[in-house]
Design a protein around this motif. Sequence first.
Motif, PDB file in Angstrom:
ATOM      1  N   GLU A  19      50.139  -6.451 -34.309  1.00 56.22           N
ATOM      2  CA  GLU A  19      51.234  -7.690 -34.673  1.00 56.22           C
ATOM      3  C   GLU A  19      52.665  -7.308 -34.802  1.00 56.22           C
ATOM      4  O   GLU A  19      52.981  -6.307 -35.304  1.00 56.22           O
ATOM      5  CB  GLU A  19      50.748  -8.200 -36.186  1.00 56.22           C
ATOM      6  CG  GLU A  19      51.801  -9.195 -36.792  1.00 56.22           C
ATOM      7  CD  GLU A  19      51.428  -9.611 -38.571  1.00 56.22           C
ATOM      8  OE1 GLU A  19      50.711  -9.091 -39.022  1.00 56.22           O
ATOM      9  OE2 GLU A  19      52.213 -10.694 -38.781  1.00 56.22           O
ATOM     10  N   ASN A  47      54.290 -13.664 -34.739  1.00 51.77           N
ATOM     11  CA  ASN A  47      54.795 -14.647 -35.860  1.00 51.77           C
ATOM     12  C   ASN A  47      55.527 -15.781 -35.560  1.00 51.77           C
ATOM     13  O   ASN A  47      56.597 -15.426 -34.861  1.00 51.77           O
ATOM     14  CB  ASN A  47      55.373 -13.969 -37.302  1.00 51.77           C
ATOM     15  CG  ASN A  47      54.194 -13.182 -38.130  1.00 51.77           C
ATOM     16  OD1 ASN A  47      53.564 -13.513 -38.498  1.00 51.77           O
ATOM     17  ND2 ASN A  47      54.516 -11.844 -37.664  1.00 51.77           N
ATOM     18  N   GLU A  89      51.005 -16.420 -34.797  1.00 57.13           N
ATOM     19  CA  GLU A  89      50.513 -16.566 -36.508  1.00 57.13           C
ATOM     20  C   GLU A  89      51.375 -17.688 -36.869  1.00 57.13           C
ATOM     21  O   GLU A  89      52.594 -17.632 -36.935  1.00 57.13           O
ATOM     22  CB  GLU A  89      50.613 -15.279 -37.091  1.00 57.13           C
ATOM     23  CG  GLU A  89      49.922 -14.205 -36.575  1.00 57.13           C
ATOM     24  CD  GLU A  89      49.873 -12.819 -37.282  1.00 57.13           C
ATOM     25  OE1 GLU A  89      50.340 -12.832 -38.336  1.00 57.13           O
ATOM     26  OE2 GLU A  89      48.930 -12.040 -36.892  1.00 57.13           O
ATOM     27  N   ASP A 138      48.224 -17.533 -41.135  1.00 55.15           N
ATOM     28  CA  ASP A 138      48.638 -16.220 -41.640  1.00 55.15           C
ATOM     29  C   ASP A 138      48.552 -16.488 -43.093  1.00 55.15           C
ATOM     30  O   ASP A 138      48.779 -17.714 -43.453  1.00 55.15           O
ATOM     31  CB  ASP A 138      50.050 -15.878 -41.237  1.00 55.15           C
ATOM     32  CG  ASP A 138      50.349 -14.588 -41.310  1.00 55.15           C
ATOM     33  OD1 ASP A 138      49.551 -13.852 -41.964  1.00 55.15           O
ATOM     34  OD2 ASP A 138      51.356 -14.228 -40.660  1.00 55.15           O
ATOM     35  N   LYS A 150      43.966 -15.266 -41.559  1.00 58.66           N
ATOM     36  CA  LYS A 150      44.255 -14.088 -41.726  1.00 58.66           C
ATOM     37  C   LYS A 150      44.556 -14.104 -43.520  1.00 58.66           C
ATOM     38  O   LYS A 150      45.132 -15.065 -44.002  1.00 58.66           O
ATOM     39  CB  LYS A 150      45.860 -13.558 -41.179  1.00 58.66           C
ATOM     40  CG  LYS A 150      45.504 -13.291 -39.880  1.00 58.66           C
ATOM     41  CD  LYS A 150      46.960 -12.942 -39.589  1.00 58.66           C
ATOM     42  CE  LYS A 150      47.101 -11.342 -39.819  1.00 58.66           C
ATOM     43  NZ  LYS A 150      48.199 -10.666 -39.048  1.00 58.66           N
ATOM     44  N   GLU A 168      44.548  -8.715 -44.534  1.00 56.21           N
ATOM     45  CA  GLU A 168      45.745  -8.126 -44.594  1.00 56.21           C
ATOM     46  C   GLU A 168      46.088  -7.313 -45.812  1.00 56.21           C
ATOM     47  O   GLU A 168      45.582  -7.361 -46.830  1.00 56.21           O
ATOM     48  CB  GLU A 168      47.212  -9.265 -44.614  1.00 56.21           C
ATOM     49  CG  GLU A 168      47.034 -10.156 -43.512  1.00 56.21           C
ATOM     50  CD  GLU A 168      48.424 -10.682 -43.492  1.00 56.21           C
ATOM     51  OE1 GLU A 168      48.594 -11.587 -44.606  1.00 56.21           O
ATOM     52  OE2 GLU A 168      49.261 -10.915 -42.592  1.00 56.21           O
TER      53      GLU A 168
HETATM   54 MG    MG Z   1      51.908 -12.355 -39.668  1.00 56.99          MG
END
Ligand code: MG
Length: 479
Positions: A257, A312, A344, A373, A394, A430
């Motif tokens: 990421e 992101n 994301e 996310d 996520k 995460e």
């Molecule tokens: Mg993220």
Amino acid sequence: ETDCITPYLDQDDEIGHLAGAIEKLRVAMKERGYLQRMHEMSQKMEHMAHHDSLTGLPNRVSFGQALDKRVSEIHQDEKPFNLLLIDLDNFKPVNDTFGHKAGDELLISVAQRLQLLLGPNDIAARLGGDEFAILQHVSDNAIKEANRLAKRIIRALSTPFTWSTHTFSISCSIGITTAPYQGNNTSTLMINADLAMYASKHHGRGCFHFFEDGMVMKHTHSLFINQEIIDGIDNKEFELHYQPIINLEDESVYGYESLIRWNHPTKGLIYPDYFINIAENSGLIVRLGEWIIRQSCEAAAKWPERIRVAVNISAYQLHSPGLVDVIKDALRISQLSAQRLEIEITESEKLDKSIALPVLQEIRSLGIEIAMDDLGTGYAALDYLLIYPFTRIKIARTLVDKLQQDNASQYLIVMLIQFAHKYNMSVTAEGVETAQQRDILRDIECQNVQGYFFSYPLREREVLSAFAKEVIEEGLCNV
Ligand code: MG
Ligand code: C2E
Ligand code: MG
């Protein structure tokens, strides 16, 4: 023919006399025509000096004069009035993507819609760019009347605009001050309205705020940072770090990421929590985000085929036109295959479905994966999961954090995983920081994890040297 001098003027007879009279008439007429034209021109210049040539509204100069006049009257009649500053949200992307012609048409339509909302004694002006102002006459209750007008403006400007075959959705942020209570001179009123307008930008745009005393500090702070962000982009102070996303089954690397960092010349390394918000509120996130997408694709193209990159994207970027083109272009230039890119999205509650859904569908149709996310942070976003074409969820660190102490969050994570699997979505947890968390997550069939337990975000060269090591080790194995 007033330009031709009359002939026979020097003849000393009747014809000469007639010629003399005609010549006098000619000169007078010429003079008059000239004066007439001068008059018209000066009127035009006067209009130009006081009006915005595009929208025909009064401009900054003339608005300032009107404001000065009202301020001086207030010292006598003590009748309050409102000043509303209106800044369009999402105007720049329209202009950048569809060109100035579209931008101009949009501004003209905005001016027209504003004018329809004015009372007989109100004045609307275009101050420049995408900034408008209204001087509102108050008949009874200043706050109530400003409230009503601001609401109507927001409603009027959030109705989509059409230009040729395109439809644009914009909104506006409004700041309001009331004279004489929040300023009894022109410049204080303008500054305070501006501060209130920035407060609206901070609160997610498409809203209005009245000026309050505490606004001063906050405003100068973010203004300062915005300028620094602009300089930072130019000076290449931003860099991306890459945190491994791990396959829990065999603990191999699934992808990385990309996470932005700011190498500030005086403040050192700054984390995104400090500036992403500010960049979103000022619209700078579009520029910064474009750089992030291009840079992430370029980096990932140097990695082995099986390794993906997750980028992101803020809700604000999704609302601005041009995102899909930027992504396509980044893929084309870097030669990264779309299947290796994942985006994301956080804060899905901020998404405007009419804009975001077609954009996400187009992105998905390119073969790009889309992750939701930070699921589990406050907002119950489950219905969003089915509206948008997400391919992954996520699970937020805050939930993973409680995994060991708290049966309820373990249960919630199990439910989320089951839900995701039912709808063919993968799951990443995460913020995994301990071996126990990893073990529980493995037991409940979470596919991917990310967290300090496995690795901190790495610099690009650290990622590359990890691959280089892999190649050497593989080479040794083969030997
Ligand atoms: Mg993220
Ligand atoms: P996020 O996308 O949820 O990213 C995960 C954040 O958690 C990262 O923080 C990461 O460094 C941190 N993290 C990862 N593992 C652990 C762990 O085990 N423990 C703890 N305590 N933290 C962990 P970071 O880099 O500070 O980013 C914060 C947020 O800023 C990101 O949350 C993301 O929403 C946003 N962000 C970061 N980079 C970008 C970007 O390029 N564009 C946009 N629009 N937003 C970004
Ligand atoms: Mg996250």
